[in-house]
Design a protein around this motif. Sequence first.
Motif, mmCIF file in Angstrom:
data_model
loop_
_atom_site.group_PDB
_atom_site.id
_atom_site.type_symbol
_atom_site.label_atom_id
_atom_site.label_comp_id
_atom_site.label_asym_id
_atom_site.label_seq_id
_atom_site.Cartn_x
_atom_site.Cartn_y
_atom_site.Cartn_z
ATOM 1 N N THR A 84 0.850 -1.187 0.000
ATOM 2 C CA THR A 84 0.000 0.000 0.000
ATOM 3 C C THR A 84 0.890 1.242 0.000
ATOM 4 O OG1 THR A 84 -1.796 -1.085 1.205
ATOM 5 C CG2 THR A 84 -1.752 1.313 1.257
ATOM 6 N N PHE A 85 0.657 2.108 -0.959
ATOM 7 C CA PHE A 85 1.448 3.334 -1.089
ATOM 8 C C PHE A 85 0.552 4.541 -0.840
ATOM 9 C CE2 PHE A 85 3.657 0.264 -3.797
ATOM 10 C CZ PHE A 85 4.951 0.392 -3.327
ATOM 11 N N VAL A 86 1.064 5.484 -0.060
ATOM 12 C CA VAL A 86 0.356 6.736 0.176
ATOM 13 C C VAL A 86 0.679 7.690 -0.978
ATOM 14 C CG1 VAL A 86 0.109 8.726 1.705
ATOM 15 C CG2 VAL A 86 0.422 6.439 2.670
ATOM 16 N N ILE A 87 -0.354 8.115 -1.678
ATOM 17 C CA ILE A 87 -0.181 8.991 -2.830
ATOM 18 C C ILE A 87 -0.803 10.345 -2.516
ATOM 19 C CG2 ILE A 87 -0.594 9.308 -5.299
ATOM 20 C CD1 ILE A 87 1.160 6.887 -4.604
ATOM 21 N N ALA A 88 0.022 11.385 -2.527
ATOM 22 C CA ALA A 88 -0.457 12.740 -2.260
ATOM 23 C C ALA A 88 -0.921 13.386 -3.561
ATOM 24 C CB ALA A 88 0.662 13.579 -1.632
ATOM 25 N N THR A 89 -1.920 14.254 -3.445
ATOM 26 C CA THR A 89 -2.427 14.933 -4.631
ATOM 27 C C THR A 89 -2.952 16.307 -4.249
ATOM 28 O OG1 THR A 89 -3.880 14.709 -6.558
ATOM 29 C CG2 THR A 89 -4.782 14.022 -4.433
ATOM 30 N N ASP A 90 -3.346 17.058 -5.251
ATOM 31 C CA ASP A 90 -3.936 18.375 -5.035
ATOM 32 C C ASP A 90 -5.379 18.194 -4.584
ATOM 33 O OD1 ASP A 90 -4.257 21.090 -4.987
ATOM 34 O OD2 ASP A 90 -3.648 21.428 -7.056
ATOM 35 N N THR A 91 -6.000 19.274 -4.138
ATOM 36 C CA THR A 91 -7.401 19.194 -3.724
ATOM 37 C C THR A 91 -8.342 19.707 -4.805
ATOM 38 O OG1 THR A 91 -7.185 21.361 -2.662
ATOM 39 C CG2 THR A 91 -6.863 19.419 -1.281
ATOM 40 N N THR A 92 -7.910 20.724 -5.539
ATOM 41 C CA THR A 92 -8.786 21.353 -6.533
ATOM 42 C C THR A 92 -7.994 21.656 -7.792
ATOM 43 O OG1 THR A 92 -8.335 23.541 -5.566
ATOM 44 C CG2 THR A 92 -10.283 22.379 -4.788
ATOM 45 N N PHE A 93 -7.958 20.718 -8.709
ATOM 46 C CA PHE A 93 -7.282 20.918 -9.986
ATOM 47 C C PHE A 93 -8.058 20.155 -11.066
ATOM 48 C CE2 PHE A 93 -3.479 20.462 -12.897
ATOM 49 C CZ PHE A 93 -3.312 21.823 -13.111
ATOM 50 N N ALA A 94 -9.368 20.437 -11.122
ATOM 51 C CA ALA A 94 -10.214 19.777 -12.119
ATOM 52 C C ALA A 94 -9.737 20.171 -13.515
ATOM 53 C CB ALA A 94 -11.666 20.210 -11.923
ATOM 54 N N PRO A 95 -9.724 19.211 -14.462
ATOM 55 C CA PRO A 95 -10.297 17.862 -14.401
ATOM 56 C C PRO A 95 -9.298 16.776 -13.976
ATOM 57 C CG PRO A 95 -9.677 18.337 -16.636
ATOM 58 C CD PRO A 95 -9.316 19.567 -15.839
ATOM 59 N N PHE A 96 -8.147 17.153 -13.404
ATOM 60 C CA PHE A 96 -7.158 16.144 -13.034
ATOM 61 C C PHE A 96 -7.428 15.550 -11.654
ATOM 62 C CE2 PHE A 96 -5.161 18.494 -16.413
ATOM 63 C CZ PHE A 96 -4.581 17.494 -17.169
ATOM 64 N N GLU A 97 -7.812 16.392 -10.695
ATOM 65 C CA GLU A 97 -8.230 15.877 -9.398
ATOM 66 C C GLU A 97 -9.229 16.842 -8.761
ATOM 67 O OE1 GLU A 97 -4.687 15.232 -9.700
ATOM 68 O OE2 GLU A 97 -4.154 17.349 -9.748
ATOM 69 N N PHE A 98 -10.346 16.293 -8.343
ATOM 70 C CA PHE A 98 -11.390 17.050 -7.661
ATOM 71 C C PHE A 98 -12.353 16.042 -7.048
ATOM 72 C CE2 PHE A 98 -12.819 16.260 -11.936
ATOM 73 C CZ PHE A 98 -14.187 16.045 -11.853
ATOM 74 N N GLN B 153 5.870 11.598 4.504
ATOM 75 C CA GLN B 153 4.470 11.343 4.824
ATOM 76 C C GLN B 153 3.730 10.668 3.671
ATOM 77 O OE1 GLN B 153 3.696 11.303 7.919
ATOM 78 N NE2 GLN B 153 2.472 13.108 8.304
ATOM 79 N N ALA B 154 4.280 10.758 2.469
ATOM 80 C CA ALA B 154 3.670 10.131 1.295
ATOM 81 C C ALA B 154 4.773 9.500 0.455
ATOM 82 C CB ALA B 154 2.881 11.156 0.477
ATOM 83 N N ASP B 155 4.391 8.466 -0.295
ATOM 84 C CA ASP B 155 5.370 7.751 -1.129
ATOM 85 C C ASP B 155 5.508 8.354 -2.524
ATOM 86 O OD1 ASP B 155 5.896 5.554 0.790
ATOM 87 O OD2 ASP B 155 3.777 5.115 0.456
ATOM 88 N N GLY B 156 4.456 9.010 -2.997
ATOM 89 C CA GLY B 156 4.504 9.590 -4.332
ATOM 90 C C GLY B 156 3.479 10.691 -4.457
ATOM 91 N N VAL B 157 3.572 11.467 -5.531
ATOM 92 C CA VAL B 157 2.626 12.552 -5.763
ATOM 93 C C VAL B 157 2.200 12.551 -7.219
ATOM 94 C CG1 VAL B 157 4.552 14.170 -6.120
ATOM 95 C CG2 VAL B 157 2.251 15.059 -5.655
ATOM 96 N N ILE B 158 0.894 12.675 -7.443
ATOM 97 C CA ILE B 158 0.345 12.867 -8.786
ATOM 98 C C ILE B 158 -0.661 14.002 -8.680
ATOM 99 C CG2 ILE B 158 -1.378 11.019 -8.437
ATOM 100 C CD1 ILE B 158 -1.136 10.519 -11.508
ATOM 101 N N ALA B 159 -0.327 15.145 -9.294
ATOM 102 C CA ALA B 159 -1.140 16.347 -9.089
ATOM 103 C C ALA B 159 -0.988 17.313 -10.260
ATOM 104 C CB ALA B 159 -0.742 17.028 -7.783
ATOM 105 N N GLY B 160 -1.003 16.783 -11.497
ATOM 106 C CA GLY B 160 -0.789 17.664 -12.630
ATOM 107 C C GLY B 160 0.535 18.391 -12.505
ATOM 108 N N MET B 161 1.558 17.678 -12.083
ATOM 109 C CA MET B 161 2.857 18.274 -11.735
ATOM 110 C C MET B 161 3.770 18.323 -12.955
ATOM 111 S SD MET B 161 5.356 16.925 -8.730
ATOM 112 C CE MET B 161 6.933 17.647 -8.345
ATOM 113 N N SER B 162 4.163 19.526 -13.341
ATOM 114 C CA SER B 162 5.042 19.699 -14.498
ATOM 115 C C SER B 162 6.439 19.185 -14.198
ATOM 116 C CB SER B 162 5.119 21.178 -14.894
ATOM 117 O OG SER B 162 3.847 21.676 -15.242
ATOM 118 N N ILE B 163 7.028 18.530 -15.162
ATOM 119 C CA ILE B 163 8.386 18.014 -15.028
ATOM 120 C C ILE B 163 9.362 19.132 -15.392
ATOM 121 C CG2 ILE B 163 10.015 16.254 -15.802
ATOM 122 C CD1 ILE B 163 7.610 14.522 -16.577
#
Length: 476
Positions: free
Chosen positions: A32-46, A90-100
């Motif tokens: 089980t991996f903890v994945i952090a994300t944004d709270t309000t970035f529709a349509p990627f996460e909402f 606190q988290a293992d990875g992040v997916i949040a519309g993050m630019s490389i």
Amino acid sequence: MLLTLLAGFFAMTFGVSALPAHAKEGPVEGQTFVIATDTTFAPFEFRDSSGEMTGIDMDMIREIARREGFNVDIRALGFDAALQAVTSGQADGVIAGMSITDPRKEVFDFSDPYFDSGIQMAVKADDTSITSYQDLKGKTVVAKTGAEGLAFAQSIADQYGFTVKALDKADTMYSEVAAGNAAAVFDDYPVLAYGINQGNGLKIVTEKEQGSSYGFAVLKGQNPELLQAFNDGLASMRADGSYQDTLDRYLQAPNSGESSQSFWGLLTQSMPALLKGLLLTLGATALSLVFASLLGVAFGFCKVSGSKILGALASVYVDIFRGTPLLVQAFFFYFGVPAALDIKMSVLTAGVITLSLNAGAYMTEIVRGGIQSVDTGQMEAARSLGLNWMQSMRKIVVPQAIKIMTPSFINQFVITLKDTSLLAVLGFAELTYQGQQIIARNFRSFEIWLIVGAMYFIVIFALTKLSNRIDRRINK
């Protein structure tokens, strides 16, 4: 024990994905991996109307987890907090519309790109005075903190003579423009398009600028097997067409209809999520006040004990927690302490610790003030009757002090309940946080904040009346 039980309840309430039935065997299987994300970035996460996290990123990470055989525990924290969660462990990875980007590559290891972005500018729908960057001279524009739109706006600000203000949420940016506080907003084109489709009151006035690519990220040198599993799952989704289906489902989605609902329809649809947030608000407040009361009594007695060491210890505690902002304390306990001690801490635990220690400092002064308000002759009379210091305090002084302290305790209860809203920045899914999530989906900020404010008022009004009644019974 109570904290653990409540943490488990809230975890079940907000959901953790289950182990897929037909998972691929590999190095991440069953983990089980903890994945952090944004709270309000529709349509990627909402959050959808049921309160569940959804969007391109959410569907993608869950489908990849299913294919690769691992579990994901999604933590919606906000963009900046999500990055801090990964760097603090606190988290293992992040997916949040993050630019490389190159600077981020120094801190994070990125997956293969999963989306090619681009920046556009939008203005108020009825604004005909701004059609290009040249029209921004002397004006203020907004962009999202840490996002590509902010970097682009800052890169051309001097050339076109405008000022850039960074905000942390998309709905807040759009509200700034719609209210006339900012002339334009710079944001990723799919996010702008989605918001306009949902009725945020803006229109796009420029062509898409070339942007960078989005990627899933882990802390540099950490979790290479998770990164590889993401790349393998992404390749699999692209091969069978499910990747493109996911994009089409959100980028070409029709209006949800929420923006055209009546107020009562919006109230009915939003109430389940808001009540869930209210439950968490009340639970966290109650737990915090229990611990704060214990701290307040303990350190309050230290202050009036006559011991210089105990008095100094209590004074240091009070000065620290009354002399620093609550938000700084929350970040310290959620990000700083876990990073220093190499542990993981749930947002509920960090929130309760923060509120308890902060409220405890104020309650210490309430206890001290209440005890010292009792006439010193009461203590002298008790001692003259043969009672020792502790007996005198317990039987004579404290009962009188409680009557003096009760109004201040009631006031601190109300303050602590309202302070829970500050923890929304950690992804603490209380009432204010739930309101933010609903606005991010339908952009009806006036109605939602009116409902949220009314809920706070009703609860605080009812609890204040109840507390005052108890106060009258104690002091009659």
